[in-house]
Design a protein around this motif. Structure first.
Motif, PDB file in Angstrom:
ATOM      1  N   LEU A 115      45.982 -50.538  62.561  1.00  0.00           N
ATOM      2  CA  LEU A 115      45.856 -49.348  61.718  1.00  0.00           C
ATOM      3  C   LEU A 115      47.124 -49.076  60.914  1.00  0.00           C
ATOM      4  O   LEU A 115      47.065 -48.567  59.800  1.00  0.00           O
ATOM      5  N   MET A 116      48.264 -49.432  61.496  1.00  0.00           N
ATOM      6  CA  MET A 116      49.521 -49.224  60.783  1.00  0.00           C
ATOM      7  C   MET A 116      49.543 -49.979  59.451  1.00  0.00           C
ATOM      8  O   MET A 116      50.315 -49.652  58.556  1.00  0.00           O
ATOM      9  N   GLN A 117      48.727 -51.005  59.378  1.00  0.00           N
ATOM     10  CA  GLN A 117      48.708 -51.766  58.135  1.00  0.00           C
ATOM     11  C   GLN A 117      47.880 -51.098  57.049  1.00  0.00           C
ATOM     12  O   GLN A 117      47.783 -51.612  55.943  1.00  0.00           O
ATOM     13  N   GLU A 118      47.221 -49.980  57.396  1.00  0.00           N
ATOM     14  CA  GLU A 118      46.391 -49.229  56.460  1.00  0.00           C
ATOM     15  C   GLU A 118      45.464 -50.135  55.663  1.00  0.00           C
ATOM     16  O   GLU A 118      45.486 -50.167  54.440  1.00  0.00           O
ATOM     17  N   PRO A 119      44.648 -50.885  56.395  1.00  0.00           N
ATOM     18  CA  PRO A 119      43.795 -51.848  55.697  1.00  0.00           C
ATOM     19  C   PRO A 119      42.535 -51.200  55.131  1.00  0.00           C
ATOM     20  O   PRO A 119      42.185 -50.086  55.496  1.00  0.00           O
ATOM     21  N   ASP A 120      41.878 -51.906  54.218  1.00  0.00           N
ATOM     22  CA  ASP A 120      40.570 -51.471  53.735  1.00  0.00           C
ATOM     23  C   ASP A 120      39.474 -51.907  54.686  1.00  0.00           C
ATOM     24  O   ASP A 120      38.498 -51.220  54.900  1.00  0.00           O
ATOM     25  N   ILE A 121      39.674 -53.081  55.190  1.00  0.00           N
ATOM     26  CA  ILE A 121      38.700 -53.591  56.150  1.00  0.00           C
ATOM     27  C   ILE A 121      39.417 -53.895  57.449  1.00  0.00           C
ATOM     28  O   ILE A 121      40.457 -54.550  57.464  1.00  0.00           O
ATOM     29  N   VAL A 122      38.853 -53.374  58.541  1.00  0.00           N
ATOM     30  CA  VAL A 122      39.440 -53.594  59.850  1.00  0.00           C
ATOM     31  C   VAL A 122      38.522 -54.539  60.615  1.00  0.00           C
ATOM     32  O   VAL A 122      37.316 -54.292  60.710  1.00  0.00           O
ATOM     33  N   LEU A 123      39.079 -55.611  61.105  1.00  0.00           N
ATOM     34  CA  LEU A 123      38.283 -56.536  61.916  1.00  0.00           C
ATOM     35  C   LEU A 123      38.695 -56.375  63.369  1.00  0.00           C
ATOM     36  O   LEU A 123      39.861 -56.509  63.706  1.00  0.00           O
ATOM     37  N   LEU A 124      37.743 -56.058  64.209  1.00  0.00           N
ATOM     38  CA  LEU A 124      38.066 -55.866  65.619  1.00  0.00           C
ATOM     39  C   LEU A 124      37.223 -56.822  66.456  1.00  0.00           C
ATOM     40  O   LEU A 124      36.011 -56.878  66.306  1.00  0.00           O
ATOM     41  N   ASP A 125      37.885 -57.566  67.321  1.00  0.00           N
ATOM     42  CA  ASP A 125      37.154 -58.477  68.189  1.00  0.00           C
ATOM     43  C   ASP A 125      37.170 -57.920  69.604  1.00  0.00           C
ATOM     44  O   ASP A 125      38.203 -57.915  70.267  1.00  0.00           O
ATOM     45  N   GLU A 126      36.024 -57.436  70.040  1.00  0.00           N
ATOM     46  CA  GLU A 126      35.856 -56.865  71.380  1.00  0.00           C
ATOM     47  C   GLU A 126      36.986 -55.895  71.736  1.00  0.00           C
ATOM     48  O   GLU A 126      37.727 -56.113  72.688  1.00  0.00           O
ATOM     49  N   PRO A 127      37.092 -54.825  70.977  1.00  0.00           N
ATOM     50  CA  PRO A 127      38.226 -53.913  71.178  1.00  0.00           C
ATOM     51  C   PRO A 127      38.170 -53.154  72.490  1.00  0.00           C
ATOM     52  O   PRO A 127      39.211 -52.724  72.981  1.00  0.00           O
ATOM     53  N   ILE A 128      37.020 -53.009  73.088  1.00  0.00           N
ATOM     54  CA  ILE A 128      36.984 -52.176  74.298  1.00  0.00           C
ATOM     55  C   ILE A 128      36.889 -53.002  75.567  1.00  0.00           C
ATOM     56  O   ILE A 128      36.723 -52.470  76.652  1.00  0.00           O
ATOM     57  N   ALA A 129      37.020 -54.311  75.406  1.00  0.00           N
ATOM     58  CA  ALA A 129      36.977 -55.147  76.606  1.00  0.00           C
ATOM     59  C   ALA A 129      38.029 -54.661  77.588  1.00  0.00           C
ATOM     60  O   ALA A 129      39.182 -54.465  77.219  1.00  0.00           O
ATOM     61  N   GLY A 130      37.604 -54.468  78.807  1.00  0.00           N
ATOM     62  CA  GLY A 130      38.548 -54.064  79.834  1.00  0.00           C
ATOM     63  C   GLY A 130      38.973 -52.611  79.767  1.00  0.00           C
ATOM     64  O   GLY A 130      39.956 -52.229  80.369  1.00  0.00           O
ATOM     65  N   MET A 131      38.243 -51.801  79.013  1.00  0.00           N
ATOM     66  CA  MET A 131      38.592 -50.386  78.986  1.00  0.00           C
ATOM     67  C   MET A 131      37.623 -49.595  79.849  1.00  0.00           C
ATOM     68  O   MET A 131      36.460 -49.967  79.999  1.00  0.00           O
ATOM     69  N   SER A 132      38.133 -48.498  80.359  1.00  0.00           N
ATOM     70  CA  SER A 132      37.245 -47.665  81.155  1.00  0.00           C
ATOM     71  C   SER A 132      36.438 -46.765  80.226  1.00  0.00           C
ATOM     72  O   SER A 132      36.710 -46.659  79.043  1.00  0.00           O
ATOM     73  N   LYS A 133      35.444 -46.119  80.829  1.00  0.00           N
ATOM     74  CA  LYS A 133      34.488 -45.320  80.065  1.00  0.00           C
ATOM     75  C   LYS A 133      35.171 -44.342  79.116  1.00  0.00           C
ATOM     76  O   LYS A 133      34.892 -44.293  77.924  1.00  0.00           O
ATOM     77  N   LYS A 134      36.100 -43.620  79.697  1.00  0.00           N
ATOM     78  CA  LYS A 134      36.745 -42.578  78.916  1.00  0.00           C
ATOM     79  C   LYS A 134      37.492 -43.154  77.718  1.00  0.00           C
ATOM     80  O   LYS A 134      37.440 -42.635  76.605  1.00  0.00           O
TER      81      LYS A 134
END
Ligand SMILES: Nc1ncnc2c1ncn2[C@@H]1O[C@H](COP(=O)(O)OP(=O)(O)OP(=O)(O)O)[C@@H](O)[C@H]1O
Ligand SMILES: Nc1ncnc2c1ncn2[C@@H]1O[C@H](COP(=O)(O)OP(=O)(O)OP(=O)(O)O)[C@@H](O)[C@H]1O
Ligand SMILES: NC(N)=O
Ligand SMILES: [Mg+2]
Ligand SMILES: [Mg+2]
Lengths: 360, 303, 228, 405, 254
Positions: free
Chosen positions: E162-181
């Motif tokens: 996000l710091m790069q302030e992109p127009d398009i953000v590509l996320l690969d499995e961003p919530i892997a290993g995260m808890s519900k909250k």
């Protein structure tokens, strides 16, 4: 926390200044011969700083810095040689059947140009090689081995072009610089002082460079070159820049070396010295700027000391020194200091995380 | 300018040089290519092999009937293998194992080891070169028309091929070789799967070192045997591995013969000095095209 | 398996503290907890990658606190790490063969391919070329081929497509039913946990803050520990 | 302690140039006279230089047993030049400035000599250099006890032209000695109307001679004049033999291969080829008999002696004799006293030529025998006057003119 | 929905014979949360690789804003075109602190000479601080990134993107290993980002997809199998067969 960091910085600054003053005062209490040796070591230290920028900070290990050092040294030596022969052709050229001064020697009649070229040529050579290799993402051990092969080739070339370089014997037997006798004790003392000052300047310039954001980017490139690409950086440009810079610094060191030692020959730019240069950095502690200085001085002092005391078996000690330091002091001597002061401070948990660095 | 004869002899000389390069690089392809240990003492392990040959020759001269003299060379090869492997194992246990995560540091430490081994040789055998007499079955050569192919060269060619195939078979066709490759790729995970990585590391380094010993043995046929023999070969060996692609055995083969043949051709049409320079230019150009060696291993991981 | 007073961590920072745990034969223990509480660290300590500062680990009434990972594996412990840790330049088949190192059998049980059919299709491909999910399947299969008597699974369903998650769940249940294998399973998904586990531990800040047999587990309570 | 002494005397470097200062230095040395011994004991040149060092130490020991010089014992200060020329310069500096030695015995390669030259000249020291070399030099601070080109190379070419044929192939290592030597040979061959069919240089330490041998085979010369140095000789001769070329086909005459090198090459490999030197282990003089016996007694029965070893050995005696003559170790006086001094060296009588500080030596051409010894085929009538600039030869006038500058 | 920001046409990615992506046409709309789902090995990660330049397309064209052809650019040039990527496994700089990581990720001139001169501006300081707040790593800002837990690393990497302030953000499995909250928090964050940017996400967690997706593309064997809203996707029989399996089916029924 903030306070202690500040204090640390302050005390560091004090220590650095003290060392610097001590070095400046050395002519007062050292013999000419020892002073001359120390001056040589400090010239090496200058090179070591540049090498550490490249290796310790950017993660590029060059086993070929001898050639930049050498080119700088040769540039200076060419001027000195022309100065010594006073207008006639240097003897080795005559033996090789040359009748007039070759073109590439012409600029070296002028001391200022020779000095400038002594920094510029190595830098440009580094720029050229760096551009070709880094652009194509030749990195890690590939670069390292390549840089080593480069040494082999340059040395072969220098030895082979005897009519231009003096071949194996190199260039020696100098007389004057700016009209001063290069070998006289007072000129040598002056050279020593110049070396100390140059060392100080290089040190602070590099420090300024790596303390800011730029330094963090170098670390980023060292630890994750590809990742940096996806943050929008072009690591090749940075690597090439640092390589060029350290090449120029090495050239500068080479010039100071020649002034104090009075000879440059291919043996001084070959494989073995090139590796030893890396050892200075490793032993002193890479990734710090003071480390390489300590390393260069200590390794060379040890080398001189060992070989004077045990001329026939001293390489045992040198070899053993390298082995022990690398194995037991992976962060070099400065790492030892850090550990020691860390332990004394017993800092909080955060600092104690040992992260494996992989430089390749 | 070139007759057919010249072309053939140059080609043969190139292949012959290539086989020497291959032989000195094979061990390195294991310790450096597979294990990522930049073993600067590789040259000194070659030296060990050469001195072993010298010692065994002297034993034969002093204790064996002269008609059996030629046997010394046959015996030297396995002995050189074993002794060099033993020294390699010692190195691994005492030193290298601390350095697996720091390949560039291994370069420095093994450089120190190289210094020590050189000095040791000087202390034991003296600084001057020692002489090894080639066995009589390797003197002379094969005459094919106007060509003369020295037996010693043919022997080295054969030896390098035999070594290559045994290494290949071992690493890619046996369980032990597979274990080695697994450990080299992910030491910790291999350990967790029940592979004793300590044993594997020791064994692998010993094998790589052993082949350096064999190379040293073969080199006694060609050149000087002295404390600094290693330094004359070490860079070439590394170049072969790098051109071939680190970690790729077949790359080393192509690298060796490629460099060997080109070098010979360049040297023939120019001279030894220029030949060396030209070969380097070619290597740089080549790496522009293939930055990680001939056999590229694409990996998906980021770094 | 019995773990007593375990403390372990990295360098000077202790990540897990005073963990006690008993795993009986054929029992599936589930470990839950928020990110970074030390679940992975616990498993790494059990398999022997990390060495505990305090406490002991007994396995089959033998003290293995100081044993090397390889000898633990030889004793029948299997490990599926978080992050897969596939041997990238070994083929899929060779990866599985390395899995056999710890067991007594010499051949790969065909049953594995029933569990994960793609492994057969991709047998000759390099492990490193597989997609994330494929690698995860390979990692599980690699641990299973040796028929471990004790299995450590660190988030085995991370990055797996839903129908395969389902299959992994089935596999785990199948193993539980057909062999005497015990397991410690680290998971984020409570539904999944409930369908396979006998016992649930929740870890926070490196210590066990909740433990209960699965049938006495109350969702709300667990969620409370899992949120901040 | 040395530091402390020197610290009180920062201008010492300049003052050593004056005689009085040197004499006062002598007094501080007490009952011994320090002499420097500076050779490569490590690195690639150690293969050659350690033996020369041994010979010099033997001479020093012998002199000490016979009462020393000026009634004082000689105290050798050994340093390692480490096959690195700047190190030679550094160590020479150290020997002269720190140890204040009366003279240095040392060096092997021309490069090492050239590195030490400015140092000994600056500090007005002395260097005894024991190896044959390319000539074109006569520093007042160096005594050259090896052969000048006219004491080794020129007569060898003459002899070859007379006895072996007139088509020459020049093979050398790529550095100053072979290049300069070959320049002289070219001029000489040209003058004699002989044919030069090839000239090849290989880097020092080169190990693969297949290609060079292929070129030699193409040219099929009568003679290969070999100025290879060091390890390369082993590779060259082994591979020459492997290629089926024997001394019956082509004669190789070497000027840097002596008994010591033959041991490393293997006598059977080089048997029948020729060398040109001033001394062989087989040289038949009573002095040599004693020298070989003493050398082997001290360093082992297997050790051989050779020309540079002998030159290092008698260099020490020449210096000692000059010092006795001068009655002091002062450099200027020793130099003056040394003029015309003779010594019965193992190779025969050697005399210092006052003009150029080289020595008169007998030239000998020999053939390598199966046992590794060299048997003499020819020797000059009397010791030949050294002529480092080849002034005596008309054909060399161009050469020496350009070089004399 | 508005215009297309990213368009792939007939893209093929060939790994020595194996076509990980096969004749793929693919479009991303601006200001949308675009999920890509599909079986393991379908080519989702490869799709992201091709867009961000990590892998070069064998054939086909990739166009940004209808004009800029991406396949000729290097990775860093693509970043400056406004495309940022988070990788599947966290790839961060272990030897730099959390703050340093954000500092070098931050949008700024990233060529050599600007960096030599680079200084903190107040605006930049604020941006970094806000981001640290947003991802909850304020307290850890001076810690070395290597010492963060897996989940925290994921967060930090999102912050870096996000710091790069992109127009398009590509996320690969961003919530892997995260808890519900934490998942919820990530989801909210993504929604927030999508107010001005396009977000392209690869994910296997169907609940998560269902909650936050504007558009869902299903990939299978290197091709687009289906595209539509989550509801439509769930009801598609082929998608159910190759991907979702019975459990989601049950969920859908419920
Ligand atoms: N290699 C390491 N060096 C130092 N500290 C580490 C290392 N790996 C993990 N940690 C620290 O240990 C703590 C626990 O990490 P661990 O990986 O065990 O958490 P986890 O519960 O498995 O989390 P997740 O659910 O994200 O996988 C974290 O706070 C982390 O900072
Ligand atoms: N470098 C490569 N060489 C060979 N095959 C590759 C390579 N990279 C990817 N593949 C193959 O391409 C296919 C697509 O891989 P990709 O990583 O895109 O899948 P994915 O959809 O992200 O899967 P997952 O959900 O499991 O992460 C896989 O079958 C993989 O094995
Ligand atoms: N003087 C010589 N042989 O270099
Ligand atoms: Mg974990
Ligand atoms: Mg993927």
């Amino acid at each position: 926390m903030q306070n202690t960091i500040y204090q640390k910085l302050l005390s560091r600054r004090v220590i650095f200044s003290l060392i610097f003053l001590l070095l400046l005062a050395a002519p007062l209490f050292m013999s000419d011969f020892r002073l001359n040796l120390l001056g040589k070591f400090l010239a090496f230290a200058i090179l070591a700083i540049g090498l550490d920028l490249l290796w310790g900070y950017t993660g590029v290990l060059s086993l070929g810095h001898g050639i930049f050092f050498g080119i700088g040294a040769y540039c200076m030596a060419m001027y000195l040689k022309l100065e010594a022969t006073g207008g006639t052709l240097p003897d080795f050229m005559a033996w090789s059947g040359m009748s007039e001064l070759p073109l590439i020697w012409l600029p070296f009649q002028y001391p200022i140009i020779a000095i400038l070229l002594g920094i510029l040529i190595p830098a440009v050579v580094a720029l050229f090689i760096g551009y070709l290799t880094f652009r194509n993402r030749i990195s890690g051990v590939y670069f390292t081995i390549l840089s080593q092969a480069l040494v082999l080739v340059v040395v072969t070339l220098f030895v082979g072009s005897q009519n231009l370089t003096g071949g194996t014997s190199g260039l020696t037997n100098f007389k004057t610089l700016f009209g001063f006798q290069v070998n006289s004790a007072s000129t040598q003392t002056a050279f020593y002082l110049i070396t100390v000052v140059v060392l100080g300047l290089v040190f602070f310039a590099c420090r300024k460079l790596i303390k800011g954001r730029f330094g963090k980017i170098l670390v980023g490139i060292r630890d994750g070159e590809n990742r940096m690409r996806f943050l929008g950086y072009n690591p090749s440009a940075y690597k090439t820049f640092i390589y060029t810079l350290s090449g120029g610094i090495a050239g500068l060191a080479g010039m100071l070396f020649v002034l104090q030692v009075g000879i440059i020959s291919p043996t001084m730019i070959g494989i073995i010295p090139s590796i030893e240069m890396v050892l200075w950095v490793a032993l002193g502690g890479r990734g710090t700027l003071i480390g390489p200085i300590i390393g260069a001085v200590l390794v060379n002092a040890a080398k001189t000391g060992f070989s004077e005391s045990y001329p026939d078996i001293w390489t045992y000690f040198l070899g053993l020194l390298f082995v022990l330091v690398v194995v037991f002091l992976p962060k070099g001597i400065t790492g030892l200091f850090e550990k020691w002061s860390d332990r004394r401070k017993k800092q909080d948990v955060s600092s104690s995380v040992e992260v494996e660095k992989s430089y390749s | 300018m070139f007759g057919l004869n010249e072309i053939i002899i140059t080609l043969f000389n190139g292949i012959s040089l290539g086989s020497i390069l291959l032989l000195i690089a094979l061990g390195l392809a294991i310790t450096f290519g597979l294990m990522n240990v930049i073993n600067m003492a590789h040259g000194e392990l070659i030296m060990v092999g050469a001195y072993i040959t010298y010692v065994i020759q002297n034993l034969f001269v002093n204790y064996a009937p002269p008609e059996y003299f030629d046997l010394y060379f046959i015996i030297s090869i396995p002995v050189a293998l074993i002794v060099a492997a033993g020294i390699g194992m010692l190195l691994e246990v005492s030193l290298i194992r601390h350095l697996y995560k720091r390949p560039l540091d291994s370069l420095l430490a093994t450089w120190g080891i190289g210094l020590i081994l050189q000095q040791t040789a000087r202390s034991i055998f003296g600084a001057p070169n020692v002489g090894v007499t080639s066995p009589s079955f390797l003197t002379g050569g094969l005459e094919v028309g106007t060509l003369f192919l020295p037996y010693s060269r043919l022997f080295i060619l054969g030896l390098s091929i035999v070594c290559l195939f045994s290494i290949f078979y071992y690493f890619y066709r046996t369980a032990s070789g597979r274990r080695i490759r697994a450990v080299m790729q992910n030491r910790q995970m291999a350990e967790c799967l029940g592979v004793s990585t300590r044993k594997v590391d020791m064994l692998t380094f010993a094998i790589g070192s052993g082949f350096a010993g064999v190379a040293g043995c073969a080199l006694t046929l060609l050149g000087a045997i002295g404390p600094t023999i290693g330094t004359s070969y070490i860079i070439d060996a590394f170049m072969v591995v790098v051109v071939g692609g680190v970690g790729a055995l077949f790359g080393a083969v192509t690298g060796a013969f490629g460099i060997g043949i080109l070098n010979t051709v360049f040297e023939y049409v120019t001279n030894a000095t220029l030949g060396k320079v030209l070969i380097f230019v070619v290597i740089i150009a080549f790496l522009q095209w293939r930055p990680s060696g001939l056999v590229m291993s694409r990996s998906r991981s980021l770094d | 398996m019995s773990i007593k007073g375990l403390e372990a961590g990295y360098e000077e920072s202790m990540v897990i503290r005073e963990i006690d745990m008993e795993v009986e034969e054929n029992q599936v223990i589930c470990v839950m907890g928020r990110n970074g509480v030390g679940k992975t660290t616990l498993l790494k300590t059990i398999i022997g990658i990390l060495h505990p500062k305090e406490g002991s680990i007994h396995y089959q009434s033998e003290d293995i606190t100081k044993a090397r990972s390889s000898s633990r594996a030889q004793k029948g412990m299997g490990y599926v790490p978080q992050g897969r840790e596939i041997f990238p330049k070994l083929t899929v088949y060779e990866n599985l063969l390395i899995g056999l190192e710890a067991g007594k059998q010499k051949k790969i049980d065909e049953k594995i391919y029933d569990y994960f059919p793609i492994l057969k299709d991709f047998a000759k491909r390099n492990g490193g070329d597989l997609s994330g999910g494929q690698q995860q399947q390979l990692a599980i299969a690699r641990a299973l081929v040796a028929h471990p008597s004790f299995l450590l699974l660190d988030e085995p369903t991370e990055g797996i497509q839903p129908n395969i998650v389902q299959e992994i769940q089935d596999v785990i249940i199948d193993i539980k039913n057909t062999s005497a294998t015990s397991m410690i399973l680290v998971e984020q998904n409570l539904d999944f946990v409930k369908s396979v586990a006998d016992y649930l531990y929740v870890i926070d800040h490196g210590s066990v803050v909740y433990k209960n047999p699965i049938d006495q587990v109350e969702d709300d309570e667990v969620y409370r520990y899992l949120s901040v | 302690a040395d530091n402390a002494v020197n610290a009180t005397d920062p201008e010492e470097a300049e003052e050593t140039e004056t005689t009085e200062e040197s004499e006062s230095n002598e007094e501080t040395n007490g009952d011994t006279i320090k002499v420097g011994v500076l050779h490569s004991l490590s690195g690639t040149m150690a293969i050659s230089e350690t033996s020369v060092q041994q010979a010099e130490l033997l001479a020093i020991e012998e002199i000490n047993e016979n009462g020393g010089v000026l009634g004082k014992q000689l105290e050798p200060v050994v340093e390692d030049g480490a096959s690195d020329w700047p190190t030679f310069a550094e160590k020479a500096n150290k020997l002269l400035q720190q140890d204040e030695v009366a003279t240095i015995f040392g060096g092997w390669t021309s490069a090492s000599r050239k590195a030490m030259l400015p140092v000994v000249e600056e500090h007005n020291g002395l260097l005894f250099y024991p190896v044959q070399y390319e000539g074109m030099e006569d520093s007042p601070n160096i005594f050259y006890t090896g052969a000048a080109p006219n004491q080794q190379i020129v007569p060898a070419v003459d002899w070859l032209l007379e006895n072996r044929g007139d088509s020459f192939f020049l093979l050398g290592s790529d550095y100053v000695f072979p290049r300069t030597a070959n320049a002289a040979i070219r001029a000489q061959l040209d003058n004699e109307g002989a044919e030069l069919v090839g000239e090849e240089y290989t880097p020092l330490g080169h190990t693969d001679y297949n290609t060079v041998i292929a070129k030699i085979r193409n040219e099929n010369p009568d003679v290969i004049f070999n100025t290879l140095n060091g390890d390369s000789n082993v590779a060259f001769f082994k591979q020459l033999q492997d290629a089926g070329i024997t001394s019956d086909d082509i004669t190789v005459l070497s000027v840097s291969v002596a008994e010591e090198e033959i041991k490393g090459i293997g006598a059977d490999v080089i048997e029948g080829h020729l060398t040109s030197w001033n001394y062989y282990q087989t040289t038949d003089t009573p002095e040599n008999e004693e020298f070989v016996a003493n050398y082997q007694a001290k360093y082992g029965e297997d050790e051989v002696t050779a020309d540079p070893i002998e030159a290092g050995y008698f260099g020490v005696y020449l210096w000692a004799k000059a010092v006795e003559e001068a009655g002091t170790t002062d450099v200027d006086e020793v130099r003056e006293a040394a003029k015309g001094i003779s010594f019965d060296a193992p190779n025969g009588t050697v005399t210092i030529d006052g003009d150029n500080q080289h020595v008169y030596k007998t030239v000998r051409i020999g053939e390598v025998q199966s046992g590794g010894m060299i048997s003499e085929l020819w020797h000059s009538e009397e010791p030949v006057k050294p002529d480092p600039y080849l002034d005596e030869y008309d054909w060399a006038s161009d050469l020496s003119e350009s070089l004399a500058e | 929905m508005s215009q297309a920001v990213l368009k792939l046409k007939k893209v093929i990615v060939d790994f020595s014979g194996f076509k990980a992506i096969n004749q793929l046409d693919f479009t991303v709309q601006s200001k949308s949360v675009h999920f890509v789902i599909g079986p393991n090995g379908a080519g989702k990660t490869t799709l992201l690789d091709v867009v961000c330049g990590k892998t070069k397309a064998t054939t086909g064209e990739i166009k940004l804003q209808e004009k800029k052809e991406l396949s000729k650019l290097t990775e860093d040039q693509i970043v400056h075109q406004g495309i940022s990527r988070k990788f599947q496994a966290p790839t961060i700089f272990h030897n730099l602190t959390v703050k340093d990581n954000l500092e070098i990720a931050m949008k700024q001139k990233k060529n050599l000479f600007s960096m030599i001169k680079a200084k903190w501006t107040n605006e930049q300081k604020k941006k970094v601080n806000d981001m640290l707040d947003l991802v909850g790593l304020k307290e850890e800002q001076d810690q070395l990134a290597g010492s963060l837990a897996h989940g925290q690393k994921q967060w930090m990497e999102i912050a870096m993107v996000l710091m790069q302030e992109p127009d398009i953000v590509l996320l690969d499995e961003p919530i892997a290993g995260m808890s519900k909250k934490e998942r919820n928090k990530t989801g909210e964050l993504i929604t927030k980002i999508a107010k001005d940017h396009a977000v392209l996400i690869v994910e296997h967690d169907m609940d998560f997809v269902k909650e936050y997706a504007d558009i869902v593309s299903v990939m299978h064997e290197g091709q687009l199998l289906y595209e539509g809203s989550m509801e439509e996707v769930q009801n598609d029989p082929t998608v159910r067969e190759v991907y979702l399996g019975r459990k989601v089916e049950e969920n859908v029924v419920n």
